[in-house]
Enzyme design. Structure first.
Site, short mmCIF file in Angstrom:
data_model
loop_
_atom_site.label_atom_id
_atom_site.label_comp_id
_atom_site.label_asym_id
_atom_site.label_seq_id
_atom_site.Cartn_x
_atom_site.Cartn_y
_atom_site.Cartn_z
N ASP A 28 0.86 -1.18 0.00
CA ASP A 28 0.00 0.00 0.00
C ASP A 28 0.90 1.23 0.00
OD1 ASP A 28 -1.84 1.99 0.35
OD2 ASP A 28 -2.91 1.02 2.00
N ASP A 123 -2.73 2.56 -6.20
CA ASP A 123 -1.67 2.64 -5.19
C ASP A 123 -1.59 1.38 -4.33
OD1 ASP A 123 -4.04 3.00 -3.86
OD2 ASP A 123 -3.38 4.72 -2.67
N GLU A 124 -2.08 0.26 -4.86
CA GLU A 124 -2.00 -1.00 -4.14
C GLU A 124 -1.59 -2.13 -5.09
OE1 GLU A 124 -5.33 -1.32 -0.81
OE2 GLU A 124 -6.18 -0.73 -2.74
#
Length: 451
Positions: A28, A123-124
């Site tokens: 993350d 964003d992961e």
């Protein structure tokens, strides 16, 4: 005591049979959009910064640097409030293209250390461990290598928190337990006690409405939730989701490991935009809607779909007096508003000119009262998507050669930029409504730009 978690004897036996290994790493990126801006602009590092969709006090921050978060500014904070808290805060209009580029660079850096198995959002990333990689010391080594690879290959401001766990659901939870730059592992032997201190809202899939529903059924804390057996969990959710969650929280894998169930065919695509002050007029809103359709139609063809339905949404600002008189809603920006929406169905098509004709007819039916004079939000969505290989060609074909016109426009726009060739109606908004930040998907590059 309220914070104790009772584990029946049969669960203890089940837990002992599970090997203390990690099956997944969940990566993350911390304050991703703000961190990208600080990487691109060294002069902004170590300073409060917020990424915003448009430069207006009435909109909300969509990301904040850790320096801003320390002051109480976070995602969802109204820009005007952020300025009050920190007058010197740096406000940056989000760059979807740059964030997409960085996301791809980060994925490449992660791939140097371990294959990326899933990409839940921009964003992961999720890595699935196999064989001896699952041993805790080796999994930790891989996680540290990923952190270093991102720093070396992408930039020193790009930090990430990594969660290690036996299934994807727990790995996601673990990645949120220590920020920024965290590294947390949840082993089967530690479960479920290791997560008993969390709040119900810390569980993926449990939002405000679900929490209220759980509270109404007598579940207010994690220990109360974890004390339920599988039958109780099924009854609580009234679905198989409860059975899955029961197993996930105890470290077991159920085959899908917390992955969302993907639809067989994409159902819709579209774009929406909070209008800048210069476009908060009837003419400006139409120009922006025109551009949103231009982008959606181009995507429709690039992704090889036809559409049979279009939905249009407009939201209008209200004065304080109007808001008190009407049952108004509040936008995430804090603006009190009224709204209008319409959906139209039509024979399947994919060319821009046909879709523009439909949009124009819908637009003519928008309300015209005094409370509908200040538009601040427009959304255009194409629905009922049909894959190209399932499309039934009409009896009379394409008499106006509209498909050929759209194809020619696409070739030029892909080569020189998405707004190089367009219909005149979007000219006032040609530079407005840029591609916005995608939270739930990785943007795709078409030609020279991302969408």
């Amino acid at each position: 005591m309220a914070d104790e978690v009772h584990i029946p004897e049969y669960e203890e036996g089940f837990r002992r049979l599970q090997a203390d290994r990690f099956g997944f790493l969940h990566i993350d990126l911390n304050s991703f959009f703000a961190s990208v801006e600080q990487q691109l602009h060294p002069e902004w590092r170590d300073r409060p910064l917020a990424v915003v969709p448009t430069m207006a006090d009435t909109t909300s921050c969509i990301a904040a640097s850790y320096e801003a978060k320390a002051l109480g500014i976070k995602t969802g904070t109204q820009v005007g409030e952020a300025k009050r808290i920190c007058p010197e805060i740096i406000l940056v209009a989000g760059s979807h293209t740059e964030y997409a580029k960085f996301s791809h660079k980060i994925a490449e850096a992660v791939e140097r250390c371990c294959p990326v198995a899933h990409t839940p959002s921009i964003d992961e990333m999720v890595c699935q461990l196999i064989g001896r990689e699952q041993e805790p010391p080796r999994a930790r080594k891989i996680a540290l290598e990923i952190k270093q690879a991102i720093k070396d290959d992408v930039g020193e401001t790009l930090r990430c928190s990594i969660g290690m766990a036996p299934n994807r659901y727990l790995a996601k939870i673990a990645s949120d337990m220590q920020k920024p730059d965290g590294l947390i592992g949840l082993l089967p032997s530690q479960l479920p006690r290791a997560i008993a201190h969390l709040e119900l809202r810390d569980l993926p899939g449990v939002g405000a409405k679900t929490e209220i529903r759980l509270n109404a059924k007598g579940i207010r804390t994690m220990p109360e939730l974890l004390a339920l057996d599988r039958t109780g969990m099924h009854a609580l959710w009234d679905s198989v989701w409860g059975d899955r969650l029961y197993h996930w929280l105890r470290g077991a894998a159920t085959g899908d490991d917390g992955a969302p169930v993907a639809a067989e065919v994409q159902k819709s695509l579209g774009h929406s935009h909070v209008l800048g002050p210069e476009h908060r007029s009837q003419e400006g809103a139409w120009a922006v809607a025109h551009k949103l359709l231009h982008k959606a139609a181009m995507r429709l063809r690039m992704e090889k779909f036809y559409t049979g339905s279009m939905a249009v949404t407009i939201k209008y600002m209200l004065s304080r007096e109007e808001a008190e008189r009407m049952k108004s809603k509040k936008h995430t920006s804090g603006i009190k508003h009224s709204g209008w929406g319409m959906e139209a169905r039509f024979p399947d098509c994919q060319d821009t000119l046909s879709l523009l004709d439909i949009l124009r007819k819908m637009w003519a039916q928008r309300p015209v009262g005094p409370e509908f004079q200040k538009p601040f939000f427009v959304g255009v969505t194409l629905r009922e998507l049909v894959p190209e290989d399932e499309f039934q060609v009409g009896l009379f074909g394409d008499p106006d050669n509209r498909a050929q016109l759209s194809s020619a426009m696409d070739k030029l726009n892909l080569k020189f930029g998405h707004t190089t060739v367009h219909f005149a109606g979007m000219l006032p908004a040609r530079e407005a409504a840029p591609t916005r930040i995608a939270f739930t998907q990785i943007p795709v590059q078409y030609g020279t730009e991302y969408m």
